[in-house]
Design an enzyme around this catalytic site. Structure first.
Site, PDB file in Angstrom:
ATOM      1  N   SER A   1     -12.672  24.755 -28.368  1.00  0.00           N
ATOM      2  CA  SER A   1     -12.856  23.478 -29.029  1.00  0.00           C
ATOM      3  C   SER A   1     -11.706  23.288 -30.007  1.00  0.00           C
ATOM      4  O   SER A   1     -11.217  24.252 -30.600  1.00  0.00           O
ATOM      5  CB  SER A   1     -14.197  23.480 -29.774  1.00  0.00           C
ATOM      6  OG  SER A   1     -14.154  22.566 -30.841  1.00  0.00           O
TER       7      SER A   1
ATOM      8  N   HIS B   1     -38.964  22.971 -11.998  1.00  0.00           N
ATOM      9  CA  HIS B   1     -39.096  22.057 -13.154  1.00  0.00           C
ATOM     10  C   HIS B   1     -38.348  22.602 -14.372  1.00  0.00           C
ATOM     11  O   HIS B   1     -38.705  22.304 -15.513  1.00  0.00           O
ATOM     12  CB  HIS B   1     -40.565  21.832 -13.524  1.00  0.00           C
ATOM     13  CG  HIS B   1     -41.439  21.472 -12.364  1.00  0.00           C
ATOM     14  ND1 HIS B   1     -41.739  20.174 -12.023  1.00  0.00           N
ATOM     15  CD2 HIS B   1     -42.055  22.261 -11.435  1.00  0.00           C
ATOM     16  CE1 HIS B   1     -42.520  20.171 -10.947  1.00  0.00           C
ATOM     17  NE2 HIS B   1     -42.719  21.431 -10.562  1.00  0.00           N
TER      18      HIS B   1
ATOM     19  N   GLU C   1     -18.201  21.695 -15.900  1.00  0.00           N
ATOM     20  CA  GLU C   1     -18.531  20.342 -16.377  1.00  0.00           C
ATOM     21  C   GLU C   1     -17.709  19.279 -15.649  1.00  0.00           C
ATOM     22  O   GLU C   1     -18.216  18.228 -15.256  1.00  0.00           O
ATOM     23  CB  GLU C   1     -18.272  20.239 -17.878  1.00  0.00           C
ATOM     24  CG  GLU C   1     -19.230  21.060 -18.709  1.00  0.00           C
ATOM     25  CD  GLU C   1     -18.805  21.077 -20.163  1.00  0.00           C
ATOM     26  OE1 GLU C   1     -19.156  20.145 -20.886  1.00  0.00           O
ATOM     27  OE2 GLU C   1     -18.095  22.021 -20.559  1.00  0.00           O
TER      28      GLU C   1
ATOM     29  N   LYS D   1     -16.269  28.144 -30.211  1.00  0.00           N
ATOM     30  CA  LYS D   1     -16.674  27.587 -28.924  1.00  0.00           C
ATOM     31  C   LYS D   1     -15.921  28.160 -27.736  1.00  0.00           C
ATOM     32  O   LYS D   1     -14.733  28.443 -27.804  1.00  0.00           O
ATOM     33  CB  LYS D   1     -16.471  26.054 -28.917  1.00  0.00           C
ATOM     34  CG  LYS D   1     -17.436  25.279 -29.762  1.00  0.00           C
ATOM     35  CD  LYS D   1     -18.899  25.442 -29.379  1.00  0.00           C
ATOM     36  CE  LYS D   1     -19.249  24.711 -28.114  1.00  0.00           C
ATOM     37  NZ  LYS D   1     -19.167  23.250 -28.265  1.00  0.00           N
TER      38      LYS D   1
ATOM     39  N   TYR E   1      -9.935  -5.920  12.895  1.00  0.00           N
ATOM     40  CA  TYR E   1      -9.209  -5.477  11.705  1.00  0.00           C
ATOM     41  C   TYR E   1      -9.200  -6.583  10.665  1.00  0.00           C
ATOM     42  O   TYR E   1      -9.015  -7.760  10.977  1.00  0.00           O
ATOM     43  CB  TYR E   1      -7.756  -5.086  12.049  1.00  0.00           C
ATOM     44  CG  TYR E   1      -6.994  -4.667  10.800  1.00  0.00           C
ATOM     45  CD1 TYR E   1      -7.105  -3.380  10.296  1.00  0.00           C
ATOM     46  CD2 TYR E   1      -6.218  -5.589  10.092  1.00  0.00           C
ATOM     47  CE1 TYR E   1      -6.458  -3.006   9.126  1.00  0.00           C
ATOM     48  CE2 TYR E   1      -5.569  -5.222   8.921  1.00  0.00           C
ATOM     49  CZ  TYR E   1      -5.697  -3.932   8.446  1.00  0.00           C
ATOM     50  OH  TYR E   1      -5.065  -3.553   7.291  1.00  0.00           O
TER      51      TYR E   1
ATOM     52  N   SER F   1       0.834  -1.214   0.000  1.00  0.00           N
ATOM     53  CA  SER F   1       0.000   0.000   0.000  1.00  0.00           C
ATOM     54  C   SER F   1       0.861   1.255   0.000  1.00  0.00           C
ATOM     55  O   SER F   1       0.353   2.369   0.003  1.00  0.00           O
ATOM     56  CB  SER F   1      -0.931   0.015   1.218  1.00  0.00           C
ATOM     57  OG  SER F   1      -0.186  -0.101   2.415  1.00  0.00           O
TER      58      SER F   1
HETATM   59  N1  ARG Z   1      -1.443  -1.089   5.365  1.00  0.00           N
HETATM   60  C1  ARG Z   1      -2.384  -1.550   6.350  1.00  0.00           C
HETATM   61  C2  ARG Z   1      -3.741  -0.877   6.151  1.00  0.00           C
HETATM   62  O1  ARG Z   1      -3.776   0.129   5.561  1.00  0.00           O
HETATM   63  C3  ARG Z   1      -1.887  -1.260   7.711  1.00  0.00           C
HETATM   64  C4  ARG Z   1      -2.397  -2.208   8.744  1.00  0.00           C
HETATM   65  C5  ARG Z   1      -1.898  -3.570   8.472  1.00  0.00           C
HETATM   66  N2  ARG Z   1      -2.163  -4.464   9.531  1.00  0.00           N
HETATM   67  C6  ARG Z   1      -1.959  -5.748   9.420  1.00  0.00           C
HETATM   68  N3  ARG Z   1      -2.225  -6.483  10.440  1.00  0.00           N
HETATM   69  N4  ARG Z   1      -1.550  -6.306   8.314  1.00  0.00           N
HETATM   70  O2  ARG Z   1      -4.749  -1.345   6.608  1.00  0.00           O
END
Ligand code: ARG
Length: 481
Positions: free
Chosen positions: A291, A164, A304, A297, A331, A32
């Site tokens: 345009s 309307h 938009e 235009k 979690y 991530s």
């Molecule tokens: N990158 C994870 C998230 O955004 C952080 C938490 C990860 N926790 C775990 N037990 N793998 O959720």
């Protein structure tokens, strides 16, 4: 398909339990860092507060705490300058920062004591949202100022109000602008509500069940500004809720969605007003586009795109609701998917608010065109009915009589104000000679001075009230909400 080899890597979370790193495609699928790097500032702040607290309970020496603080500060400087190298194999922002810190400062191996990424990420997102929502509130104020400014630059401009999308009754253009000022004010309040509820510290919840160590959660909360008006610490009261709650993400995304919907409606009005058919406003060239093919235009692209982008903000809210709805306590890794949706909603709404405000600052009203559209005497048919009510006719009968007058005018091919008194009296004898003065537009506007109505005095007073409330001094005095 290519076979993926298990790649050797120093993934902190796997050391000990696992014999090797994850397969490359697993790492790519689960990282991530490509988006949660944005939480680096909050992650560092949280770690510093945690380290301070660990020292007070004897887990860290002062020297270790100071080394950790200094190490985190210098990492912050590197990240800010773009020199820091994020490693996808370390998954996320939390691991990247901790791993690099530990490489430089051995004492950082103690930093994760009694902490899990589960409470860490919950903390980071709360801290991030706190900053972003405050800033979004400021931007909403700027947008409100732009709307008040546009109305105030054209205090005499009258347009037909529509229901309307059919001409209904005349209103001041400023009254129309002020309607949006009200909407964005409620949005501001909704962000304030969300801020109030999210400003609670989850750190100390651990992975799910807190810790066996004697953490001082209140100290951490205070260090990070999770306090009430009396300065008392606000901490989450249930460790399981602390790590699994994403209400604050959804609530923020919902508030953002409503802002996006309001922006989209405003954008739609602007787009209509800028057409040759309406021709009520002129948007400065810098805030329109041309345009590639048609030389004549001039397109209202900002409006938009704002209208278009509202779709993804609404989509993000739906994604987040669906993401959460089937998750068992507590979690689950699914939750990692919340960030891109949340970031996108906040980014999109912030830039839309900013651009719409700038565009409105560069927009003017074609008062003559507006006035001739608002001068359509049919728009005052209700005034004709009110006239009869004042002469004692029940409203339903008055409505019927005026309907008959409108029908008569249509058949006669004449505008409503060209029907003679005799013709009017032929339909309803209560019409008197003063009825013809009813069609004067300025006088018609002056008849609408109820609170909330678009009379000239009422609208001027509202413009003044909002200018005062939105003046930067008044803002500073009333605080962030
Ligand atoms: N990158 C994870 C998230 O955004 C952080 C938490 C990860 N926790 C775990 N037990 N793998 O959720």
């Amino acid at each position: 398909m290519k076979k993926t080899k298990s790649k050797k890597s120093a993934v902190v979370s796997r050391s000990g339990r696992f014999s090797g790193g994850p397969a490359a495609d697993v790492a790519a699928f689960s990282e991530s860092i490509s988006f949660d790097w944005r939480l680096w500032k909050q992650d560092i702040l949280g770690s510093k507060a945690h380290a301070t607290m660990l020292e007070t309970i004897g887990v860290l020496t002062r020297k270790e705490r100071d080394e950790i603080h200094a190490g985190l500060d210098s990492l912050g400087v590197e990240i800010e300058s773009g020199r820091f190298r994020w490693k996808p194999e370390l998954e996320d922002v939390h691991m990247n920062i901790e791993a690099e810190l530990t490489r430089r400062v051995p004492a950082a191996a103690k930093l994760h004591t009694a902490r899990s990424r589960n409470d860490q990420v919950a903390l980071d997102v709360r801290l991030w949202l706190r900053d972003e929502l405050f800033e979004l509130q400021d931007e909403l104020r700027t947008l409100q100022r732009a709307l008040v400014g546009l109305g105030a630059r054209h205090p005499k401009a009258v347009i037909p109000g529509y229901t309307h999308l059919q001409r209904a009754q005349p209103v001041f253009f400023a009254h129309h602008c002020l309607a949006y000022v009200e909407m964005f004010d409620r949005d501001h309040g909704r962000l304030g509500d969300a801020l109030q509820r999210l400003n609670v510290c989850p750190l100390g919840s651990g992975a799910i069940a807190g810790s066996t160590l004697p953490l001082d959660r209140e100290l951490v909360a205070k260090l990070l500004g999770f306090v009430d008006e009396q300065g008392r610490a606000r901490i989450t009261r249930n460790s399981m809720d602390g790590v699994s709650d994403r209400d604050f993400v959804i609530e923020s995304a919902a508030a953002a969605s409503l802002i996006a919907v309001h922006l989209s409606r405003l954008a739609e009005d602007v787009i209509l007003w800028a057409t040759s058919e309406f021709n009520f406003i002129r948007i400065a060239d810098a805030y329109t586009t041309g345009s590639s093919l048609m030389p004549q235009k001039k397109n209202p692209d900002i409006a938009e795109l704002t209208r278009g982008k509202s779709g993804r903000v609404i989509g993000n809210l739906v994604s987040l609701l669906v993401l959460l709805k089937g998750l068992p306590m507590t979690y689950n890794r699914d939750m990692q998917e919340d960030k891109e949706r949340l970031f996108d909603s906040v980014d999109t709404v912030r830039s839309s608010v900013r651009l719409m405000a700038a565009m409105l600052d560069h927009t003017s009203v074609k008062e003559d065109v507006c006035r001739s559209a608002a001068g359509d005497p049919q728009l005052l048919a209700t005034d004709l009915a009110d006239y009869l009510v004042l002469r004692g006719l029940p409203f339903r009968k008055a409505h019927h009589a005026v309907g008959a007058v409108v029908g008569f005018a249509e058949k006669a091919g004449r505008p409503l104000d060209r029907i003679t008194l005799a013709e009017l009296q032929g339909i309803e004898p209560l019409f008197g000679p003063d009825v013809l003065g009813l069609f004067d537009l300025d006088r018609a506007m002056s008849r609408r001075e109820l609170p909330g109505a678009p009379g000239p005095k009422a609208v001027a007073a509202e413009l003044r009230r909002w200018s005062r409330l939105l003046s930067t001094d008044a803002q500073a005095a009333s605080g962030p909400n």
